[in-house]
Motif scaffolding. Structure first.
Motif, PDB file in Angstrom:
ATOM      1  N   PHE A 179       0.849  -1.189   0.000  1.00  0.00           N
ATOM      2  CA  PHE A 179       0.000   0.000   0.000  1.00  0.00           C
ATOM      3  C   PHE A 179       0.882   1.236   0.000  1.00  0.00           C
ATOM      4  CE2 PHE A 179      -3.554  -2.631   0.772  1.00  0.00           C
ATOM      5  CZ  PHE A 179      -4.719  -1.872   0.709  1.00  0.00           C
ATOM      6  N   ALA A 180       0.533   2.194  -0.863  1.00  0.00           N
ATOM      7  CA  ALA A 180       1.186   3.502  -0.846  1.00  0.00           C
ATOM      8  C   ALA A 180       0.574   4.340   0.265  1.00  0.00           C
ATOM      9  CB  ALA A 180       1.018   4.203  -2.191  1.00  0.00           C
ATOM     10  N   PRO A 181       1.343   5.247   0.853  1.00  0.00           N
ATOM     11  CA  PRO A 181       0.859   5.983   2.023  1.00  0.00           C
ATOM     12  C   PRO A 181      -0.107   7.098   1.669  1.00  0.00           C
ATOM     13  CG  PRO A 181       3.005   6.801   1.415  1.00  0.00           C
ATOM     14  CD  PRO A 181       2.722   5.643   0.496  1.00  0.00           C
ATOM     15  N   GLY A 182      -0.880   7.505   2.667  1.00  0.00           N
ATOM     16  CA  GLY A 182      -1.778   8.642   2.503  1.00  0.00           C
ATOM     17  C   GLY A 182      -1.766   9.512   3.738  1.00  0.00           C
ATOM     18  N   HIS A 183      -2.787  10.386   3.835  1.00  0.00           N
ATOM     19  CA  HIS A 183      -2.940  11.292   4.968  1.00  0.00           C
ATOM     20  C   HIS A 183      -1.655  12.089   5.205  1.00  0.00           C
ATOM     21  CE1 HIS A 183      -6.072   8.063   5.838  1.00  0.00           C
ATOM     22  NE2 HIS A 183      -6.735   9.152   5.542  1.00  0.00           N
ATOM     23  N   TRP A 184      -1.080  12.010   6.393  1.00  0.00           N
ATOM     24  CA  TRP A 184       0.060  12.851   6.772  1.00  0.00           C
ATOM     25  C   TRP A 184       1.411  12.251   6.395  1.00  0.00           C
ATOM     26  CZ3 TRP A 184      -3.752  10.879   9.847  1.00  0.00           C
ATOM     27  CH2 TRP A 184      -3.449   9.647  10.439  1.00  0.00           C
ATOM     28  N   VAL A 185       1.460  10.975   6.009  1.00  0.00           N
ATOM     29  CA  VAL A 185       2.749  10.313   5.809  1.00  0.00           C
ATOM     30  C   VAL A 185       3.540  10.905   4.643  1.00  0.00           C
ATOM     31  CG1 VAL A 185       3.911   8.133   5.299  1.00  0.00           C
ATOM     32  CG2 VAL A 185       2.033   8.198   6.950  1.00  0.00           C
ATOM     33  N   PRO A 186       2.951  11.136   3.456  1.00  0.00           N
ATOM     34  CA  PRO A 186       3.744  11.765   2.398  1.00  0.00           C
ATOM     35  C   PRO A 186       4.308  13.123   2.818  1.00  0.00           C
ATOM     36  CG  PRO A 186       1.752  10.806   1.478  1.00  0.00           C
ATOM     37  CD  PRO A 186       1.600  10.759   2.973  1.00  0.00           C
ATOM     38  N   GLU A 187       3.557  13.875   3.607  1.00  0.00           N
ATOM     39  CA  GLU A 187       4.053  15.165   4.088  1.00  0.00           C
ATOM     40  C   GLU A 187       5.219  14.973   5.045  1.00  0.00           C
ATOM     41  OE1 GLU A 187       2.370  19.265   6.190  1.00  0.00           O
ATOM     42  OE2 GLU A 187       1.128  17.457   6.163  1.00  0.00           O
ATOM     43  N   MET A 188       5.182  13.930   5.858  1.00  0.00           N
ATOM     44  CA  MET A 188       6.307  13.637   6.734  1.00  0.00           C
ATOM     45  C   MET A 188       7.578  13.431   5.923  1.00  0.00           C
ATOM     46  SD  MET A 188       4.470  10.998   9.428  1.00  0.00           S
ATOM     47  CE  MET A 188       5.984  10.656  10.352  1.00  0.00           C
ATOM     48  N   VAL A 189       7.443  12.707   4.815  1.00  0.00           N
ATOM     49  CA  VAL A 189       8.595  12.472   3.938  1.00  0.00           C
ATOM     50  C   VAL A 189       9.127  13.789   3.390  1.00  0.00           C
ATOM     51  CG1 VAL A 189       9.353  11.391   1.788  1.00  0.00           C
ATOM     52  CG2 VAL A 189       7.795  10.156   3.321  1.00  0.00           C
ATOM     53  N   THR A 190       8.236  14.659   2.937  1.00  0.00           N
ATOM     54  CA  THR A 190       8.650  15.933   2.354  1.00  0.00           C
ATOM     55  C   THR A 190       9.356  16.817   3.372  1.00  0.00           C
ATOM     56  OG1 THR A 190       6.814  15.848   0.779  1.00  0.00           O
ATOM     57  CG2 THR A 190       7.830  17.994   1.166  1.00  0.00           C
ATOM     58  N   VAL A 191       8.780  16.940   4.563  1.00  0.00           N
ATOM     59  CA  VAL A 191       9.396  17.761   5.611  1.00  0.00           C
ATOM     60  C   VAL A 191      10.773  17.221   5.968  1.00  0.00           C
ATOM     61  CG1 VAL A 191       9.202  18.523   8.008  1.00  0.00           C
ATOM     62  CG2 VAL A 191       7.181  18.509   6.544  1.00  0.00           C
ATOM     63  N   ALA A 192      10.935  15.895   5.903  1.00  0.00           N
ATOM     64  CA  ALA A 192      12.194  15.263   6.266  1.00  0.00           C
ATOM     65  C   ALA A 192      13.248  15.351   5.174  1.00  0.00           C
ATOM     66  CB  ALA A 192      11.959  13.798   6.618  1.00  0.00           C
ATOM     67  N   GLY A 193      12.910  15.968   4.063  1.00  0.00           N
ATOM     68  CA  GLY A 193      13.887  16.127   2.998  1.00  0.00           C
ATOM     69  C   GLY A 193      13.839  15.038   1.951  1.00  0.00           C
ATOM     70  N   GLY A 194      12.703  14.357   1.851  1.00  0.00           N
ATOM     71  CA  GLY A 194      12.523  13.344   0.827  1.00  0.00           C
ATOM     72  C   GLY A 194      11.451  13.746  -0.159  1.00  0.00           C
ATOM     73  N   THR A 195      11.271  12.911  -1.170  1.00  0.00           N
ATOM     74  CA  THR A 195      10.180  13.071  -2.122  1.00  0.00           C
ATOM     75  C   THR A 195       9.354  11.799  -2.106  1.00  0.00           C
ATOM     76  OG1 THR A 195      11.440  14.534  -3.592  1.00  0.00           O
ATOM     77  CG2 THR A 195       9.547  13.401  -4.534  1.00  0.00           C
ATOM     78  N   PRO A 196       8.086  11.856  -1.686  1.00  0.00           N
ATOM     79  CA  PRO A 196       7.262  10.646  -1.696  1.00  0.00           C
ATOM     80  C   PRO A 196       6.967  10.228  -3.126  1.00  0.00           C
ATOM     81  CG  PRO A 196       5.933  12.558  -1.095  1.00  0.00           C
ATOM     82  CD  PRO A 196       7.355  13.032  -1.178  1.00  0.00           C
ATOM     83  N   VAL A 197       7.408   9.040  -3.505  1.00  0.00           N
ATOM     84  CA  VAL A 197       7.276   8.623  -4.906  1.00  0.00           C
ATOM     85  C   VAL A 197       5.875   8.104  -5.210  1.00  0.00           C
ATOM     86  CG1 VAL A 197       9.727   8.143  -5.167  1.00  0.00           C
ATOM     87  CG2 VAL A 197       8.212   6.315  -4.402  1.00  0.00           C
ATOM     88  N   LEU A 198       5.160   7.633  -4.207  1.00  0.00           N
ATOM     89  CA  LEU A 198       3.771   7.221  -4.357  1.00  0.00           C
ATOM     90  C   LEU A 198       2.996   7.712  -3.144  1.00  0.00           C
ATOM     91  CD1 LEU A 198       4.098   3.495  -5.563  1.00  0.00           C
ATOM     92  CD2 LEU A 198       3.538   5.486  -6.971  1.00  0.00           C
ATOM     93  N   GLY A 199       1.710   7.959  -3.328  1.00  0.00           N
ATOM     94  CA  GLY A 199       0.877   8.428  -2.226  1.00  0.00           C
ATOM     95  C   GLY A 199       0.687   9.930  -2.249  1.00  0.00           C
ATOM     96  N   GLN A 200      -0.474  10.381  -1.771  1.00  0.00           N
ATOM     97  CA  GLN A 200      -0.821  11.795  -1.792  1.00  0.00           C
ATOM     98  C   GLN A 200      -1.205  12.274  -0.396  1.00  0.00           C
ATOM     99  OE1 GLN A 200      -0.667  13.805  -4.510  1.00  0.00           O
ATOM    100  NE2 GLN A 200       0.134  12.073  -5.691  1.00  0.00           N
ATOM    101  N   VAL A 201      -0.752  13.463  -0.044  1.00  0.00           N
ATOM    102  CA  VAL A 201      -1.103  14.062   1.241  1.00  0.00           C
ATOM    103  C   VAL A 201      -2.611  14.262   1.320  1.00  0.00           C
ATOM    104  CG1 VAL A 201      -0.844  16.092   2.720  1.00  0.00           C
ATOM    105  CG2 VAL A 201       1.106  15.251   1.406  1.00  0.00           C
ATOM    106  N   GLY A 202      -3.197  13.884   2.449  1.00  0.00           N
ATOM    107  CA  GLY A 202      -4.618  14.106   2.665  1.00  0.00           C
ATOM    108  C   GLY A 202      -5.534  13.070   2.043  1.00  0.00           C
TER     109      GLY A 202
END
Length: 305
Positions: A179-202
């Motif tokens: 499963f690709a992540p959703g909700h707050w997890v992709p944003e966690m990746v972005t804040v941490a200096g990554g790029t979420p390759v799958l999944g959308q915030v919210g």
């Protein structure tokens, strides 16, 4: 005030706010802080124990399709606790008791407890839910202090990783099937200096395929299966690596999803800090070893691949 919390994240917030003594009922998953385990359990899982990840997915899919509940709410326990406030969610029927079930139970019991529904979709809304809960229990000042501290830590992470190349990162919220992540997890990746390759915030987490994971070309894979602690996450990640599911040569990490990824509470910030340490090990971000095992690589999360 007598409070029943039907969310592990809300239980954490209530204790952090200083309202732990008012909490009289919790769910079977409320395990942090440890004192929460001393409260009466009013909600249990409808799924049998000992299922594999694939069996859990199949059971959940079948019950949801049939319109069956995934949790048992003990109406007798609710009646006996005589709550003034019940905290629940309208976020995900797979994650906790749905608010409609709570409303029906309270109506059946003739209980006039206030029902507070938390439904955060991203990090900002998670922080806002702390403020909302603090207001509901008369702990506004404590809530403001907690939120200010969490925002300061998030700002510190963004400063530490600023200017570094965002690292393509795949977070697995489930492994079989993926499963690709959703909700707050992709944003966690972005804040941490990554790029979420799958999944959308919210958005909700979504079933994907291993071919899609490979095509997304992540440079780091993080195994954070909802409902699993570090030991459980490691077992699932080891199976994924053994079956050669992830892209060849890409490091795979296992993290404690329950502690700092899956539950929308204060410890999500611990997860952001851990994620930053994973994708930018040279950023100098310290790990909170109080949440960690002493493992060979980072201590809080273990590199498996």
């Amino acid at each position: 005030m007598r409070i029943v919390s039907l969310l592990p994240s809300a239980t954490e917030m209530l204790f952090a706010l200083g309202a732990g003594d008012d909490v009289v009922g919790v769910t079977f998953e409320c395990d942090y802080p440890p004192e929460a385990r001393t409260r009466r359990i009013v909600s249990t899982s409808a799924l049998p124990e000992g299922l594999t990840a694939r069996e859990i997915d199949a059971a959940v899919t079948e019950r949801v399709a049939a319109g069956e509940d995934l949790y048992h709410l003990d109406e007798g326990a609710l009646r006996g606790l005589d709550p003034d406030l019940v905290v629940t969610q309208d976020l995900c029927a797979v994650c906790a008791v749905d608010v409609s079930i709570v409303d029906d139970a309270l109506a059946y019991l003739g209980c006039d407890a206030r029902v507070l529904t938390l439904d955060p979709q991203d990090l900002g809304q998670v922080l806002a839910s702390i403020t909302e809960l603090g207001r509901a229990v008369g702990r506004e000042d404590a809530a403001q202090s907690i939120v200010a501290g969490l925002r300061s830590r998030l700002d510190a992470v963004e400063v530490a990783v600023a200017g570094r190349r965002p690292v393509p990162t795949m977070v697995l919220e489930w492994t079989d099937p993926p499963f690709a992540p959703g909700h707050w997890v992709p944003e966690m990746v972005t804040v941490a200096g990554g790029t979420p390759v799958l999944g959308q915030v919210g958005e909700r987490s979504e079933r994907t395929t291993w071919d899609a994971v490979a095509a997304a070309a992540p440079e780091v894979v993080v195994c954070a299966p909802c409902g699993y602690d570090l030991a459980g996450s490691m077992r699932l990640a080891q199976a994924v690596v053994a079956e050669r599911r992830t892209p060849r040569g890409v490091p795979v990490w296992a993290v404690d999803a329950n502690a700092s990824f899956a539950r929308p509470g204060p410890r999500l910030v611990d997860g952001v800090e851990a994620m930053a340490a994973l994708v930018h090990p040279d950023a100098g971000i310290p790990l909170d070893t109080r949440l960690a095992r002493r493992l060979p690589d980072l201590g809080w999360a273990r590199r498996l691949g």
